[in-house]
Scaffold this motif. Structure first.
Motif, PDB file in Angstrom:
ATOM      1  N   PRO A  25       0.816  -1.213   0.000  1.00 41.96           N
ATOM      2  CA  PRO A  25       0.000   0.000   0.000  1.00 41.96           C
ATOM      3  C   PRO A  25       0.854   1.269   0.000  1.00 41.96           C
ATOM      4  CG  PRO A  25       0.080  -0.933   2.191  1.00 41.96           C
ATOM      5  CD  PRO A  25       0.786  -1.913   1.303  1.00 41.96           C
ATOM      6  N   PRO A  26       0.240   2.421  -0.127  1.00 44.52           N
ATOM      7  CA  PRO A  26       0.988   3.680  -0.076  1.00 44.52           C
ATOM      8  C   PRO A  26       1.805   3.792   1.207  1.00 44.52           C
ATOM      9  CG  PRO A  26      -1.265   4.081  -0.792  1.00 44.52           C
ATOM     10  CD  PRO A  26      -1.205   2.647  -0.371  1.00 44.52           C
ATOM     11  N   GLY A  27       3.035   4.250   1.067  1.00 48.75           N
ATOM     12  CA  GLY A  27       3.886   4.457   2.233  1.00 48.75           C
ATOM     13  C   GLY A  27       4.670   3.244   2.683  1.00 48.75           C
ATOM     14  N   ILE A  28       4.451   2.088   2.061  1.00 45.26           N
ATOM     15  CA  ILE A  28       5.169   0.873   2.454  1.00 45.26           C
ATOM     16  C   ILE A  28       5.988   0.361   1.279  1.00 45.26           C
ATOM     17  CG2 ILE A  28       4.942  -1.546   3.150  1.00 45.26           C
ATOM     18  CD1 ILE A  28       2.630  -0.802   4.874  1.00 45.26           C
ATOM     19  N   THR A  29       7.290   0.279   1.483  1.00 47.33           N
ATOM     20  CA  THR A  29       8.214  -0.209   0.465  1.00 47.33           C
ATOM     21  C   THR A  29       9.195  -1.166   1.129  1.00 47.33           C
ATOM     22  OG1 THR A  29       8.061   1.904  -0.705  1.00 47.33           O
ATOM     23  CG2 THR A  29       9.870   0.461  -1.314  1.00 47.33           C
ATOM     24  N   ARG A  84      -2.012 -13.377  13.604  1.00 51.45           N
ATOM     25  CA  ARG A  84      -1.584 -13.369  15.006  1.00 51.45           C
ATOM     26  C   ARG A  84      -1.085 -11.996  15.441  1.00 51.45           C
ATOM     27  NH1 ARG A  84      -0.781 -18.321  17.509  1.00 51.45           N
ATOM     28  NH2 ARG A  84       0.647 -17.335  18.974  1.00 51.45           N
ATOM     29  N   CYS A  85      -0.580 -11.228  14.480  1.00 49.91           N
ATOM     30  CA  CYS A  85       0.000  -9.922  14.787  1.00 49.91           C
ATOM     31  C   CYS A  85      -1.023  -9.015  15.462  1.00 49.91           C
ATOM     32  CB  CYS A  85       0.524  -9.272  13.506  1.00 49.91           C
ATOM     33  SG  CYS A  85       1.245  -7.637  13.744  1.00 49.91           S
ATOM     34  N   ILE A  86      -0.627  -8.397  16.567  1.00 46.86           N
ATOM     35  CA  ILE A  86      -1.526  -7.508  17.308  1.00 46.86           C
ATOM     36  C   ILE A  86      -1.170  -6.040  17.092  1.00 46.86           C
ATOM     37  CG2 ILE A  86      -2.078  -9.230  19.069  1.00 46.86           C
ATOM     38  CD1 ILE A  86       0.006  -7.877  20.888  1.00 46.86           C
ATOM     39  N   ALA A  99      13.709  -2.360   8.380  1.00 48.23           N
ATOM     40  CA  ALA A  99      13.118  -3.134   7.282  1.00 48.23           C
ATOM     41  C   ALA A  99      11.659  -3.503   7.506  1.00 48.23           C
ATOM     42  CB  ALA A  99      13.939  -4.403   7.053  1.00 48.23           C
ATOM     43  N   ARG A 100      11.040  -2.993   8.553  1.00 48.65           N
ATOM     44  CA  ARG A 100       9.637  -3.317   8.827  1.00 48.65           C
ATOM     45  C   ARG A 100       8.778  -2.060   8.822  1.00 48.65           C
ATOM     46  NH1 ARG A 100       7.969  -8.189  12.222  1.00 48.65           N
ATOM     47  NH2 ARG A 100       9.419  -9.791  11.548  1.00 48.65           N
ATOM     48  N   SER A 101       7.525  -2.244   8.454  1.00 42.44           N
ATOM     49  CA  SER A 101       6.565  -1.137   8.428  1.00 42.44           C
ATOM     50  C   SER A 101       5.254  -1.607   9.046  1.00 42.44           C
ATOM     51  CB  SER A 101       6.297  -0.691   6.990  1.00 42.44           C
ATOM     52  OG  SER A 101       7.490  -0.353   6.319  1.00 42.44           O
ATOM     53  N   VAL A 102       4.412  -0.665   9.371  1.00 40.87           N
ATOM     54  CA  VAL A 102       3.090  -1.008   9.866  1.00 40.87           C
ATOM     55  C   VAL A 102       2.069  -0.618   8.805  1.00 40.87           C
ATOM     56  CG1 VAL A 102       2.704   1.206  11.050  1.00 40.87           C
ATOM     57  CG2 VAL A 102       1.494  -0.846  11.813  1.00 40.87           C
ATOM     58  N   ASP A 103       1.107  -1.478   8.588  1.00 43.25           N
ATOM     59  CA  ASP A 103       0.069  -1.219   7.597  1.00 43.25           C
ATOM     60  C   ASP A 103      -0.998  -0.321   8.223  1.00 43.25           C
ATOM     61  OD1 ASP A 103      -2.141  -1.404   5.786  1.00 43.25           O
ATOM     62  OD2 ASP A 103      -1.219  -3.208   4.952  1.00 43.25           O
ATOM     63  N   GLU A 104      -1.086   0.893   7.712  1.00 41.13           N
ATOM     64  CA  GLU A 104      -2.039   1.856   8.259  1.00 41.13           C
ATOM     65  C   GLU A 104      -3.405   1.762   7.589  1.00 41.13           C
ATOM     66  OE1 GLU A 104      -1.440   3.415  10.846  1.00 41.13           O
ATOM     67  OE2 GLU A 104       0.711   3.793  11.023  1.00 41.13           O
ATOM     68  N   GLY A 105      -3.563   0.791   6.694  1.00 45.11           N
ATOM     69  CA  GLY A 105      -4.862   0.607   6.049  1.00 45.11           C
ATOM     70  C   GLY A 105      -5.084   1.495   4.846  1.00 45.11           C
ATOM     71  N   MET A 106      -4.001   2.114   4.360  1.00 43.89           N
ATOM     72  CA  MET A 106      -4.138   2.974   3.186  1.00 43.89           C
ATOM     73  C   MET A 106      -4.263   2.122   1.922  1.00 43.89           C
ATOM     74  SD  MET A 106      -1.336   5.916   4.146  1.00 43.89           S
ATOM     75  CE  MET A 106      -1.775   6.944   2.742  1.00 43.89           C
ATOM     76  N   LYS A 132      -7.903  -3.132   5.292  1.00 44.79           N
ATOM     77  CA  LYS A 132      -8.748  -2.703   6.405  1.00 44.79           C
ATOM     78  C   LYS A 132      -9.966  -3.607   6.519  1.00 44.79           C
ATOM     79  CE  LYS A 132     -10.745   1.581   8.241  1.00 44.79           C
ATOM     80  NZ  LYS A 132     -10.967   3.015   7.949  1.00 44.79           N
ATOM     81  N   ASP A 133     -10.492  -4.016   5.375  1.00 40.10           N
ATOM     82  CA  ASP A 133     -11.671  -4.887   5.362  1.00 40.10           C
ATOM     83  C   ASP A 133     -11.347  -6.293   5.851  1.00 40.10           C
ATOM     84  OD1 ASP A 133     -13.005  -2.722   4.273  1.00 40.10           O
ATOM     85  OD2 ASP A 133     -12.649  -3.367   2.211  1.00 40.10           O
ATOM     86  N   GLN A 134     -10.064  -6.662   5.800  1.00 40.19           N
ATOM     87  CA  GLN A 134      -9.654  -7.998   6.249  1.00 40.19           C
ATOM     88  C   GLN A 134      -9.370  -8.025   7.751  1.00 40.19           C
ATOM     89  OE1 GLN A 134      -9.486 -10.680   4.370  1.00 40.19           O
ATOM     90  NE2 GLN A 134      -9.864  -9.743   2.380  1.00 40.19           N
ATOM     91  N   GLY A 135      -9.444  -6.874   8.402  1.00 38.21           N
ATOM     92  CA  GLY A 135      -9.127  -6.819   9.824  1.00 38.21           C
ATOM     93  C   GLY A 135      -7.637  -6.853  10.097  1.00 38.21           C
ATOM     94  N   LEU A 136      -6.837  -6.536   9.081  1.00 38.55           N
ATOM     95  CA  LEU A 136      -5.381  -6.605   9.231  1.00 38.55           C
ATOM     96  C   LEU A 136      -4.730  -5.228   9.336  1.00 38.55           C
ATOM     97  CD1 LEU A 136      -4.630  -9.404   6.614  1.00 38.55           C
ATOM     98  CD2 LEU A 136      -4.887  -9.623   9.082  1.00 38.55           C
ATOM     99  N   GLN A 137      -5.528  -4.194   9.400  1.00 41.62           N
ATOM    100  CA  GLN A 137      -4.970  -2.859   9.546  1.00 41.62           C
ATOM    101  C   GLN A 137      -4.191  -2.766  10.856  1.00 41.62           C
ATOM    102  OE1 GLN A 137      -7.835   0.292   9.473  1.00 41.62           O
ATOM    103  NE2 GLN A 137      -6.325   1.904   9.588  1.00 41.62           N
ATOM    104  N   GLY A 138      -3.015  -2.159  10.794  1.00 44.64           N
ATOM    105  CA  GLY A 138      -2.186  -2.008  11.979  1.00 44.64           C
ATOM    106  C   GLY A 138      -1.177  -3.124  12.163  1.00 44.64           C
TER     107      GLY A 138
END
Length: 205
Positions: A25-29, A84-86, A99-106, A132-138
């Motif tokens: 997504p945007p902002g994650i590379t 499992r990720c919280i 090397a890690r990022s958080v998915d902000e749901g963008m 975001k619809d998958q419940g994986l945001q964050g």
């Protein structure tokens, strides 16, 4: 993986192909190319250093995960179980390579038609739709050496598209493999070896 810094021309083909392959997504590379000026004027040059996940054998991100969402697979690749990720971000803080990022749901849904209908291969399941619809945001996200491609006998997208043939991928445990021979070269070194992370990415300088 072995990356020859003398062959890297800073074209960012690895960055683009990685983003296209993994539908980030945007902002994650996952694959960035760091630029650094070395030398003193007038004898200066720009050194390019591609930086994927190091797939550390002693990965700090794995050690700090309180729910064991991050783990090192049998193939040596450090992966994340998104279910499992919280989203505590401990792993992001622990990674010494950034090397890690958080998915902000963008999403690119406003820029690209049907952007949220593509498969997100890194999760290892057929997930489509907005994260975001998958419940994986964050949740945390990172390079997995395109493990979904490796499972089909292909190399990571960044290796396949490297214009300068600067990247070599293979089995480090096989002494006859090209990647193993290059990793044992006198030119080979690893980033931040002093931390004891034992990275699986080698650089030829």
């Amino acid at each position: 993986m072995v990356i020859d810094l003398f062959k890297c021309i800073g074209c960012d083909a690895c960055t683009v192909s990685c983003k296209a392959e993994n539908r980030t997504p945007p902002g994650i590379t996952y694959n960035v190319v760091l630029e650094e000026e070395v030398g003193t004027y007038p004898n200066m040059r720009v050194r390019m250093t591609p930086r994927p996940c190091m797939q550390c054998q002693n990965a700090p991100c794995v050690e700090v995960c309180p729910v064991k969402a991050s783990y090192r697979g049998e193939d040596g690749i450090v992966v994340i179980d998104a279910n499992r990720c919280i989203g505590c971000r401990y792993c992001i803080a622990a990674c010494p390579y950034g090397a890690r990022s958080v998915d902000e749901g963008m999403s690119y849904r406003t820029e690209m038609q049907a952007a949220d209908q593509v498969t997100v291969p890194e999760y290892g399941v057929e997930r489509t739709g907005h994260i975001k619809d998958q419940g994986l945001q964050g949740t945390a996200r990172k390079c997995t050496f395109c493990s979904h491609r490796i499972a089909h006998g292909e190399v990571p997208a960044c290796c396949e598209t490297c214009l300068g043939d600067a990247r070599v991928f293979g089995d480090l445990n096989d002494p006859e493999s090209a990647v193993s021979k290059l990793a044992s070269s006198s030119r080979a070194s690893r980033l931040k070896e002093e931390l004891g992370t034992n990275p699986s990415v080698y650089y030829l300088r």
